[in-house]
Design an enzyme around this catalytic site. Sequence first.
Site, PDB file in Angstrom:
ATOM      1  N   ARG A   1       0.820  -1.208   0.000  1.00 42.07           N
ATOM      2  CA  ARG A   1       0.000   0.000   0.000  1.00 42.07           C
ATOM      3  C   ARG A   1       0.852   1.255   0.000  1.00 42.07           C
ATOM      4  O   ARG A   1       0.490   2.260  -0.569  1.00 42.07           O
ATOM      5  CB  ARG A   1      -0.870   0.012   1.257  1.00 42.07           C
ATOM      6  CG  ARG A   1      -2.166  -0.705   1.029  1.00 42.07           C
ATOM      7  CD  ARG A   1      -3.125  -0.385   2.113  1.00 42.07           C
ATOM      8  NE  ARG A   1      -2.611  -0.864   3.395  1.00 42.07           N
ATOM      9  CZ  ARG A   1      -3.249  -0.700   4.545  1.00 42.07           C
ATOM     10  NH1 ARG A   1      -4.390  -0.067   4.565  1.00 42.07           N
ATOM     11  NH2 ARG A   1      -2.761  -1.166   5.662  1.00 42.07           N
TER      12      ARG A   1
ATOM     13  N   HIS B   1       0.451 -22.912   8.175  1.00 45.22           N
ATOM     14  CA  HIS B   1       1.858 -23.230   7.941  1.00 45.22           C
ATOM     15  C   HIS B   1       2.330 -24.466   8.709  1.00 45.22           C
ATOM     16  O   HIS B   1       3.329 -25.067   8.362  1.00 45.22           O
ATOM     17  CB  HIS B   1       2.770 -22.012   8.182  1.00 45.22           C
ATOM     18  CG  HIS B   1       3.066 -21.735   9.620  1.00 45.22           C
ATOM     19  ND1 HIS B   1       2.211 -21.049  10.433  1.00 45.22           N
ATOM     20  CD2 HIS B   1       4.136 -22.037  10.388  1.00 45.22           C
ATOM     21  CE1 HIS B   1       2.740 -20.953  11.648  1.00 45.22           C
ATOM     22  NE2 HIS B   1       3.921 -21.536  11.645  1.00 45.22           N
TER      23      HIS B   1
ATOM     24  N   GLU C   1       4.988 -21.909  23.588  1.00 49.69           N
ATOM     25  CA  GLU C   1       5.882 -20.883  23.053  1.00 49.69           C
ATOM     26  C   GLU C   1       6.463 -20.068  24.196  1.00 49.69           C
ATOM     27  O   GLU C   1       5.808 -19.871  25.218  1.00 49.69           O
ATOM     28  CB  GLU C   1       5.102 -19.931  22.144  1.00 49.69           C
ATOM     29  CG  GLU C   1       4.494 -20.602  20.929  1.00 49.69           C
ATOM     30  CD  GLU C   1       3.901 -19.559  19.991  1.00 49.69           C
ATOM     31  OE1 GLU C   1       4.581 -19.177  19.032  1.00 49.69           O
ATOM     32  OE2 GLU C   1       2.769 -19.121  20.238  1.00 49.69           O
TER      33      GLU C   1
ATOM     34  N   ASP D   1      -6.140 -18.101  17.403  1.00 54.67           N
ATOM     35  CA  ASP D   1      -4.831 -17.958  16.763  1.00 54.67           C
ATOM     36  C   ASP D   1      -4.131 -19.304  16.549  1.00 54.67           C
ATOM     37  O   ASP D   1      -3.434 -19.502  15.564  1.00 54.67           O
ATOM     38  CB  ASP D   1      -3.959 -17.050  17.653  1.00 54.67           C
ATOM     39  CG  ASP D   1      -2.619 -16.707  17.011  1.00 54.67           C
ATOM     40  OD1 ASP D   1      -2.608 -16.410  15.804  1.00 54.67           O
ATOM     41  OD2 ASP D   1      -1.588 -16.728  17.713  1.00 54.67           O
TER      42      ASP D   1
ATOM     43  N   HIS E   1      -3.812 -24.591  13.816  1.00 54.87           N
ATOM     44  CA  HIS E   1      -2.645 -25.466  13.968  1.00 54.87           C
ATOM     45  C   HIS E   1      -2.924 -26.720  14.818  1.00 54.87           C
ATOM     46  O   HIS E   1      -2.617 -27.836  14.399  1.00 54.87           O
ATOM     47  CB  HIS E   1      -1.477 -24.711  14.599  1.00 54.87           C
ATOM     48  CG  HIS E   1      -1.115 -23.437  13.881  1.00 54.87           C
ATOM     49  ND1 HIS E   1      -1.219 -23.296  12.518  1.00 54.87           N
ATOM     50  CD2 HIS E   1      -0.639 -22.256  14.339  1.00 54.87           C
ATOM     51  CE1 HIS E   1      -0.828 -22.080  12.179  1.00 54.87           C
ATOM     52  NE2 HIS E   1      -0.473 -21.429  13.255  1.00 54.87           N
TER      53      HIS E   1
HETATM   54  C1  BG6 Z   1       1.141 -18.275  14.039  1.00 55.78           C
HETATM   55  C2  BG6 Z   1       0.501 -17.545  15.186  1.00 55.78           C
HETATM   56  O1  BG6 Z   1       0.155 -18.797  13.191  1.00 55.78           O
HETATM   57  O2  BG6 Z   1       1.946 -19.336  14.543  1.00 55.78           O
HETATM   58  C3  BG6 Z   1       1.553 -17.022  16.145  1.00 55.78           C
HETATM   59  O3  BG6 Z   1      -0.259 -16.451  14.679  1.00 55.78           O
HETATM   60  C4  BG6 Z   1       2.477 -18.146  16.589  1.00 55.78           C
HETATM   61  O4  BG6 Z   1       0.961 -16.398  17.280  1.00 55.78           O
HETATM   62  C5  BG6 Z   1       3.005 -18.911  15.383  1.00 55.78           C
HETATM   63  O5  BG6 Z   1       3.543 -17.593  17.339  1.00 55.78           O
HETATM   64  C6  BG6 Z   1       3.777 -20.146  15.808  1.00 55.78           C
HETATM   65  O6  BG6 Z   1       4.393 -20.683  14.689  1.00 55.78           O
HETATM   66  P1  BG6 Z   1       5.745 -21.524  14.821  1.00 55.78           P
HETATM   67  O7  BG6 Z   1       6.009 -21.990  13.424  1.00 55.78           O
HETATM   68  O8  BG6 Z   1       6.777 -20.593  15.358  1.00 55.78           O
HETATM   69  O9  BG6 Z   1       5.440 -22.633  15.782  1.00 55.78           O
END
Ligand code: BG6
Length: 487
Positions: free
Chosen positions: A47, A176, A214, A233, A238
């Site tokens: 942007r 991811h 984390e 989140d 995940h």
């Molecule tokens: C993301 C979340 O999808 O995944 C984050 O939005 C999180 O809050 C992250 O920290 C964790 O990903 P990874 O690959 O570091 O385990």
Amino acid sequence: METVEPFDLILFGATGDLSMRKLLPALYRRHRSGQLGPDGRIIATARSQMSAEEFLSRAEASLVERLTPEEFTAEGWAGFVQRLVFISVDAEAPRGFQDLADCLADREDRVRVFYLAVAPGHFVAICEHLAAHQLVSARSRVVLEKPLGHDLASAQAISERIGAIFPEEAIYRIDHYLGKETVQNLMALRFGNMLFEPLWRRDWVRDVQISVAEQVGVDGRAGFYDRTGALRDMVQNHLLQLLCIIAMEPPTSLEAGAVRDEKLKVLRALTRLEGKDAMRNTVRGQYRAGAIAGQPVPGYLQEDGVAPDSRTETFVALRTELSNWRWAGVPFYLRTGKRLQDRAAEIIINFRDVPHSIFHVVYGAGQPNRLVIKLQPDEGVRMHMMAKSPGDRMELRPVSLNLDFAEAFQQHQADAYERLLMDVLRGRLTLFMRRDELYAAWNWIEPILQAWDEAADPPKPYVAGTWGPAASSALLGREDASWHEES
Ligand code: BG6
């Protein structure tokens, strides 16, 4: 080496955190390994009004910071720059879309990927501008980052409007975690070995734990996080995806349809946690000031950008079950949180105890077998077993069989985004979420959110650097179970 067909990858949000931290480095690595082919362009859009030179110097600085000196070379960068085009495009003021159309003119036969690395609030507007400018060619694909919606209704609203522009097979919803090498390895472990399959069921498994801990806090994303919370989140996407891979029936092939059908069945088999059930089977927490690896850190409410009376959860633990023949009655415990004691993503399969013990056990009680699948930071599989302790007496103690993948393969592990980007360019949908999976996940999450909203009490506090609120251990304790914590 497998290259890709000629392509145009249009990256929206190219100056954002995800693009700079993950996407550009991933593309650069695949460029360096020769997989992007001679005719692959990356059209970066943002942007902000900035010149191409300004964008390139930001991108270069970011790559220098994130890649090793062996990876980032002057020659590599010079080649990569040849692929990069920068255009300012604002979804709210569609002036740049015409520039984009000019840039894509006469390239209809190329694979065309629109990667929306922007806040989901912009997804629909961007797609509608693309359609209005007739940029959605027959070979177009769109990549959507999570979170896809805030609840079921918003996920449906976004999906329907995007679905009117792109067919379902052209929509790549990224989670991811599915691109992580370790998560792929879960499939290999389950479906490439005969050993586990007969045991992988209620008759032999006592409980399953999926824990993604984390140490990081909200790291400059407080605005987003405070509206989102750990359930949306991490759990909605995940953790549920990990649960699907652990619990699903063997698919008939690795084809997208076959794998996604099986995952969907798992999501639909999850017992719904509503009202009192939700309150009894979930724990939400919020971190207070504490210390991570010896360094003091502020509490969540003191983080910049967090509302002082925020009730957003930074920790979730929950217990659920699956209503199907394989898993009925087996507790699945899920846990995730920020500012916890350690960074560790693990899946634990606790097997049942022997029906009758004939041995004297030295260390603690006789321990049932436990399979620990470590996803990060170190990848490996550990099988905890009982063995005879050396000596004259027949005494048992627990030992573990260790398989360390880094040691076994000694090879650079591709980042999740590298694999996922290449899958999009190659048109492979297996590692992306289908629309019905997304809906099923929201459908299960929603009653928990509702129960929390209606509850009078705020999230339970926990000190940063611990394993979360005491209620999290109590959740398992009432079934005589406990979280697997090694450190
Ligand atoms: C993301 C979340 O999808 O995944 C984050 O939005 C999180 O809050 C992250 O920290 C964790 O990903 P990874 O690959 O570091 O385990």
